[in-house]
Motif scaffolding. Structure first.
Motif: not given
Lengths: 318, 132
Positions: A77-83, A92-97, A107-109, A140-142
């Protein structure tokens, strides 16, 4: 699509849909989690946190690949900031995966924080449960790239890995409260950079000053994630930490703490929802706010009015 | 609970071209319109794009191509979505695409094609009209 059957059958579309429904606060997701709750608690939950640009996604990618080599399944689970202004987000974390996308055992979310502070999203806990039910061995929780106080991950993960890079601050930073207190394992990533040894020393010195529970001394590991250096050592420390949690009964108390804080946060949400949105119990908070602005009322009396109204009519809680 | 649905969009670049400024401009515009944009980066295969869209439960896939391989790559994405029973996901295309190819792309199931010069507002309005 029958979501409950879907997740039990290993259908990724069902998993994906359930996570979306949980993010949207849809009761259907919580109904499925309720019914399958007995299947949760099997995965080891590993938090990956640290400042923006420290290499969390690359590290997660390499850790997942190593675990896959060993035959384990991995949820991410990859968390990125919301405006805060538009409610939109670039995730955009999937770019590295990229290489993991087609791996059946992964399973990537990506999730936006959607206004939640603390480095995670409100629905992260639900997403963890869904991936746990789905049968992932490791989750994994990023977190979002954190600053100094986004420390929710420590209440969420069994093992928290704090990723740092050389060159971000002087040693007083390491003494402040907050982020530096939460690592079960410290990683100095991009350790081919100048000053990485100094950072390791600073972390070690900070750990020397730690009072209280000293049964687990967080190891400090140097990695160069992009070159796959230090990954195996990091995984073995994560395993060691998990064994320590089990043998010291800390896993149980940690997980009960987590459940307690989840009960409180879900109750808060429900309660706020009832006061705001239930026509039987809600009073116009907007109207009260105007009265407070005009000094016809004060804040604390307004809250008394809301709670008294709720007490009188406080039915239909479920 | 007081949350609401957000439109989720995958922005992907299939194939081998190495420029993604246009894709990033679109991603940013959609973000500013309140959408959650999952950006997958360069050089994606149709298989990776479709699998990402499934795991991310996307409403829309935006494909950008500058290399001239759009007919082949876009049709492969549509085909895989059908195969995986995920053809409820709307696919739109953009990039350097000759006018004469647009009817064929639409026939194969691309919902709309946006060529250079399109205002981002048109793209936002189109997505909203299809998803909400």
């Amino acid at each position: 699509m029958n979501l409950k059957q879907g997740i039990l059958d290993g259908d990724k579309r069902a998993v994906a849909r359930l996570i979306s429904l949980a993010e949207n606060g849809d009761p259907e997701a919580f109904k499925v989690i309720k019914e399958l709750f007995h299947l949760t608690g099997r995965a080891q939950i590993i938090g990956i946190t640290g400042p923006p640009g420290s290499g969390k996604s690359t590290l997660t990618d390499k850790l997942a690949k190593e675990l896959r080599k060993r035959g384990n399944t991995v949820g991410i689970i990859a968390v990125d900031p919301t405006s805060p202004f538009t409610g939109g987000a670039i995730l955009g974390d999937r770019i590295r995966m990229q290489d993991l996308t087609l791996d059946e055992g992964v399973f990537i979310r990506s999730m936006g924080t959607r206004g939640h502070l603390g480095g995670l999203s409100k629905a992260t806990h639900a997403a963890i449960k869904i991936l746990d039910i789905y049968g992932m061995d490791y989750i994994f929780v990023e977190t979002v790239g954190v600053g100094q106080s986004e420390v929710d991950i420590v209440k969420t993960a069994d093992t928290t890995i704090l990723v740092l890079v050389p060159g971000l601050g002087d040693d007083i930073q390491a003494l402040k409260a907050g982020i530096m207190e939460i690592g079960d394992i410290f990683v100095v990533n991009k350790s081919d950079r100048e000053d990485s040894d100094r950072l390791v020393t600073e972390i070690e010195m900070m750990l020397d000053l730690k009072q209280g529970d000293t049964t687990w001394r967080p190891p400090v590991i140097k990695t160069i994630a992009s070159n796959n250096i230090g990954i195996e050592e990091l995984l073995s420390k994560a395993a060691e930490h998990f064994d320590f949690l089990i043998s010291s009964s800390l896993l149980k108390s940690k997980r009960i703490d987590r459940i307690e804080s989840e009960i409180i946060s879900i109750s808060k949400e429900r309660f706020i929802d009832i006061i705001y949105n239930n026509p039987d119990t809600s009073v116009s908070i907007r109207e009260l706010s105007k009265e407070i602005y005009e000094k016809k009322l004060d804040l604390y009396s307004a809250v008394d009015i809301i709670l008294n109204n709720f007490n009188r009519k406080g039915v239909g809680l479920c | 609970m007081n949350t609401t649905k957000r439109i989720r969009v995958i922005i992907a670049k299939p194939g081998l071209d190495g420029h993604d400024r246009g894709a990033k401009v679109i991603a940013r515009a959609l973000r500013d319109a309140g959408m959650e944009v999952i950006y997958t980066g360069l050089r994606q295969t149709p298989e990776q794009i479709v699998e990402t869209a499934i795991q991310e439960d996307a409403d829309v896939i935006g494909l950008s191509s500058l290399s001239g391989a759009h007919l082949h790559l876009f049709s492969k994405v549509i085909e895989l979505l059908r195969e995986k029973k995920a053809d409820n996901i709307i696919v739109i295309g953009g990039g350097v695409i000759p006018e004469e190819d647009i009817p064929e792309l639409k026939k194969m199931g691309i919902a709309e094609v946006f060529t250079p010069g399109t205002s981002t507002k048109d793209i936002i309005d189109f997505i909203k009209s299809k998803v909400l």
